[in-house]
Design an enzyme around this catalytic site. Structure first.
Site, PDB file in Angstrom:
ATOM      1  CG  ASP A 158      -3.303  -3.589   1.855  1.00  0.00           C
ATOM      2  OD1 ASP A 158      -2.785  -3.031   0.883  1.00  0.00           O
ATOM      3  OD2 ASP A 158      -2.897  -3.466   3.026  1.00  0.00           O
TER       4      ASP A 158
HETATM    5  N1  URA Z   1      -2.955   0.911   5.071  1.00  0.00           N
HETATM    6  C1  URA Z   1      -2.756  -0.412   4.894  1.00  0.00           C
HETATM    7  O1  URA Z   1      -1.839  -0.986   5.454  1.00  0.00           O
HETATM    8  N2  URA Z   1      -3.606  -1.081   4.094  1.00  0.00           N
HETATM    9  C2  URA Z   1      -4.649  -0.505   3.478  1.00  0.00           C
HETATM   10  O2  URA Z   1      -5.405  -1.186   2.790  1.00  0.00           O
HETATM   11  C3  URA Z   1      -4.840   0.877   3.670  1.00  0.00           C
HETATM   12  C4  URA Z   1      -3.977   1.554   4.471  1.00  0.00           C
END
Ligand code: URA
Length: 248
Positions: free
Chosen positions: A110
Site C-alpha cells: 500500500d
Molecule cells: N497487507 C496490507 O494490508 N497492506 C500491505 O501493504 C501489505 C499487506
C-alpha cells in the site's frame, strides 16, 4: 552496444553514443569500439548473461545480469502501481536503465506501507512469488493502535474470514514483541490479498497504524538500505530465492 542496449541503457544509437563518448568502461578500461562483443572483453563463458562481469557507465558499476532482481526499501507516499493516481510510483526511485528494462514490482505494498519490495523483469519469478500456489511467506512488522492481545494471536492463527471471500485466512506465525512494545507484532502471512494485514488486524478488533514488510520468501530487508534506496540482489540471494521456488 548490444549489451548496453539489453541492460536498458537506451536505444542502440544512444548506447553507441555512450561508448563513443568514453562513458563506458569494462574492467577499468574505457571501451571505444561499440561493435566489440563483450564476450571478447570477458574471456570466461560465451553468453553475456553468464558473464561474471560488470560494466561501468559514467563511473557507476553496473552488473551484467540476464534478469534484473532488485530490492527496494519502499518509503511511505509511493504507489506500487505503474500508473499511480495520487502519489509518485515506486518506479521513480529507480534509475532509468532499470525502468527501461521493464522492471515491475513483485506484488504490491500500500501507499502507506514501507519496507521490502522486490522488483524484477523476470516474469516467471514474479509470477511464482505472487502465485497463491507457492505461498511465499511474507513477514510484516505491524504497529497497532491498541495493545496486542493473546486472544488476537489465537484468532489469527486459527483463521479469520475477510469480507471479500468466505475462505478464512490464517496467519502462519504471530510474534508479539516484548512487553516494552505492546503495540507491535510480527505477523507472517502466506497469501497476498488486497490490504490483507490491515483487514486481518481489523478482524480481531485492532487497527494498523504502521506497516513495514521485513521479509519475503528467503529475503530479509537489508538494514543498510535507507528508505527510498535500492540495490541489486547478490547472486547468492538470487539463487536461494530461485531455489526456494524451484526455479533455477
Ligand atoms: N497487507 C496490507 O494490508 N497492506 C500491505 O501493504 C501489505 C499487506
Amino acid at each position: 552496444e548490444d549489451a548496453l542496449h539489453r541492460q536498458g541503457f537506451g536505444s542502440r544509437r544512444e548506447c553507441r553514443g555512450l561508448v563513443f563518448n568514453g562513458r563506458v568502461r569494462v574492467g577499468g578500461v574505457a571501451v571505444d569500439d561499440p561493435e566489440r562483443p563483450l564476450t571478447e572483453l570477458f574471456p570466461i563463458g560465451s553468453e553475456v548473461a553468464r558473464v561474471e562481469g560488470s560494466l561501468e557507465v559514467d563511473g557507476r558499476e553496473w552488473p551484467l545480469r540476464e534478469h534484473a532482481v532488485v530490492m527496494l526499501n519502499k518509503p511511505r507516499g509511493y504507489e506500487c502501481s505503474l500508473k499511480p493516481r495520487h502519489h509518485p510510483s515506486v518506479m521513480s526511485l529507480l534509475p532509468t536503465p532499470l525502468r527501461l528494462r521493464g522492471l515491475q514490482p513483485i506484488g504490491r505494498l500500500d501507499e502507506d506501507t514501507t519496507g521490502l519490495l522486490l522488483l524484477t523483469d523476470d516474469g516467471e519469478l514474479n509470477h511464482r512469488l505472487t502465485s497463491p500456489k507457492w505461498h511465499a511467506p511474507k513477514l510484516y512488522r505491524v504497529q497497532c493502535r491498541h495493545p496486542w492481545t493473546a486472544e488476537a494471536t489465537t484468532k489469527l492463527l486459527a483463521g479469520v474470514v475477510l469480507d471479500d471471500d468466505p475462505q478464512a485466512v490464517q496467519a502462519l506465525a504471530v510474534q508479539p514483541l516484548s512487553e516494552a512494545q505492546p503495540h507491535t507484532v510480527l505477523l507472517t502471512i502466506g497469501e497476498g490479498r488486497y490490504h490483507q494485514v490491515k483487514r486481518m488486524v481489523a478482524a480481531v478488533g485492532n487497527r494498523v497504524d504502521g506497516l513495514q514488510r521485513v521479509r519475503m520468501g528467503t529475503l530479509n530487508l537489508d538494514p543498510g538500505l535507507a528508505a527510498g534506496q535500492w540495490r541489486w540482489l547478490q547472486p547468492e540471494e538470487e539463487s536461494a530465492l530461485r531455489a526456494s521456488l524451484a526455479l533455477d
